[in-house]
Design a protein around this motif. Structure first.
Motif, PDB file in Angstrom:
ATOM      1  N   ARG A  87       0.837  -1.212   0.000  1.00 32.53           N
ATOM      2  CA  ARG A  87       0.000   0.000   0.000  1.00 32.53           C
ATOM      3  C   ARG A  87       0.866   1.255   0.000  1.00 32.53           C
ATOM      4  O   ARG A  87       0.579   2.225  -0.689  1.00 32.53           O
ATOM      5  CB  ARG A  87      -0.921   0.021   1.228  1.00 32.53           C
ATOM      6  CG  ARG A  87      -2.183  -0.794   1.049  1.00 32.53           C
ATOM      7  CD  ARG A  87      -3.030  -0.786   2.308  1.00 32.53           C
ATOM      8  NE  ARG A  87      -3.565   0.533   2.631  1.00 32.53           N
ATOM      9  CZ  ARG A  87      -4.165   0.817   3.792  1.00 32.53           C
ATOM     10  NH1 ARG A  87      -4.282  -0.098   4.732  1.00 32.53           N
ATOM     11  NH2 ARG A  87      -4.641   2.032   4.003  1.00 32.53           N
ATOM     12  N   THR A  91       0.981   4.134  -2.787  1.00 32.51           N
ATOM     13  CA  THR A  91       0.737   5.535  -2.435  1.00 32.51           C
ATOM     14  C   THR A  91       1.835   6.439  -2.972  1.00 32.51           C
ATOM     15  O   THR A  91       1.559   7.468  -3.601  1.00 32.51           O
ATOM     16  CB  THR A  91       0.662   5.702  -0.896  1.00 32.51           C
ATOM     17  OG1 THR A  91      -0.334   4.814  -0.400  1.00 32.51           O
ATOM     18  CG2 THR A  91       0.310   7.125  -0.513  1.00 32.51           C
ATOM     19  N   LYS A  95       2.006   9.289  -6.655  1.00 27.02           N
ATOM     20  CA  LYS A  95       2.345  10.707  -6.738  1.00 27.02           C
ATOM     21  C   LYS A  95       2.957  11.037  -8.089  1.00 27.02           C
ATOM     22  O   LYS A  95       2.990  12.198  -8.498  1.00 27.02           O
ATOM     23  CB  LYS A  95       3.324  11.099  -5.629  1.00 27.02           C
ATOM     24  CG  LYS A  95       2.714  11.022  -4.241  1.00 27.02           C
ATOM     25  CD  LYS A  95       3.761  11.335  -3.190  1.00 27.02           C
ATOM     26  CE  LYS A  95       3.292  10.999  -1.783  1.00 27.02           C
ATOM     27  NZ  LYS A  95       2.189  11.859  -1.321  1.00 27.02           N
ATOM     28  N   ALA A 108       3.686   8.123   4.507  1.00 27.95           N
ATOM     29  CA  ALA A 108       2.819   7.146   3.847  1.00 27.95           C
ATOM     30  C   ALA A 108       2.685   5.869   4.679  1.00 27.95           C
ATOM     31  O   ALA A 108       1.734   5.121   4.531  1.00 27.95           O
ATOM     32  CB  ALA A 108       3.348   6.824   2.451  1.00 27.95           C
TER      33      ALA A 108
END
Ligand code: ZN
Length: 177
Positions: A87, A91, A95, A108
């Motif tokens: 995850r 994340t 970006k 994060a």
């Protein structure tokens, strides 16, 4: 690329396809020497810029190591840690930047780790945010408690009638006097 079966120095690409929304390319390769086929994956290197200015490639293994350390002695299994690291990688890759500061990687991690285990979260946060006094812990614990109360209050208001009467008295939304 060298053949992983017979170590022949070259191989031929027989098929290429994008995966993960174009984030990576898988290539099917064939060895002209032994005839065996193998797959390679190509993806852009995500660079993490450390506080010292030194950059290093993003490493999911490193995330797993750090989180595992924070989870020592906690009822958290390896699968959950691997999933968390996945995850985190999703994340930071989402970006879309070619490089990002290491503190963003830490950030994060904090959210999903809090959902996973609050004690491990506190340990990680204490290192990541360099807690240096009990007051820092107290503040963080109070934030955790407030978030838990807010969650309970939200559940209460979403109105599953079966839940009424089962919540502890102090979890109802605060009425200021
Ligand atoms: Zn070969």
């Amino acid at each position: 690329m060298r053949c992983p079966y017979c170590r022949h120095a070259d191989s031929r690409v027989v098929d290429s396809r994008e995966a993960d929304d174009g984030q990576l390319i898988r290539r099917r390769r064939s060895c002209p020497e032994c005839g065996k086929r193998f797959t390679t994956v190509e993806e852009a290197v995500l660079a993490v810029v450390k506080r010292s200015g030194v950059t290093e490639p993003f490493s999911r293994t490193k995330i797993i190591g750090g989180v595992r350390k924070a989870c020592q002695g906690r009822p958290v299994d390896e699968d959950a840690i691997a999933l968390l690291a996945q995850r985190v990688e999703e994340t930071v890759r989402a970006k879309g930047a070619a490089e990002l500061p290491s503190h963003e990687v830490g950030l994060a991690i904090l959210g999903p780790l809090r959902d996973l285990d609050e004690v491990a979260y506190l340990r990680f946060a204490s290192v990541y945010r360099s807690f240096d006094s009990l007051a820092d812990f107290e503040r963080e614990i109070e934030t955790l408690r407030a978030a838990a109360r807010a969650r309970l209050a939200a559940d209460d208001q979403s109105g599953d009638p079966d839940d009424h009467g089962r919540l502890p008295a102090d979890t109802s939304p605060a009425t200021t006097s």
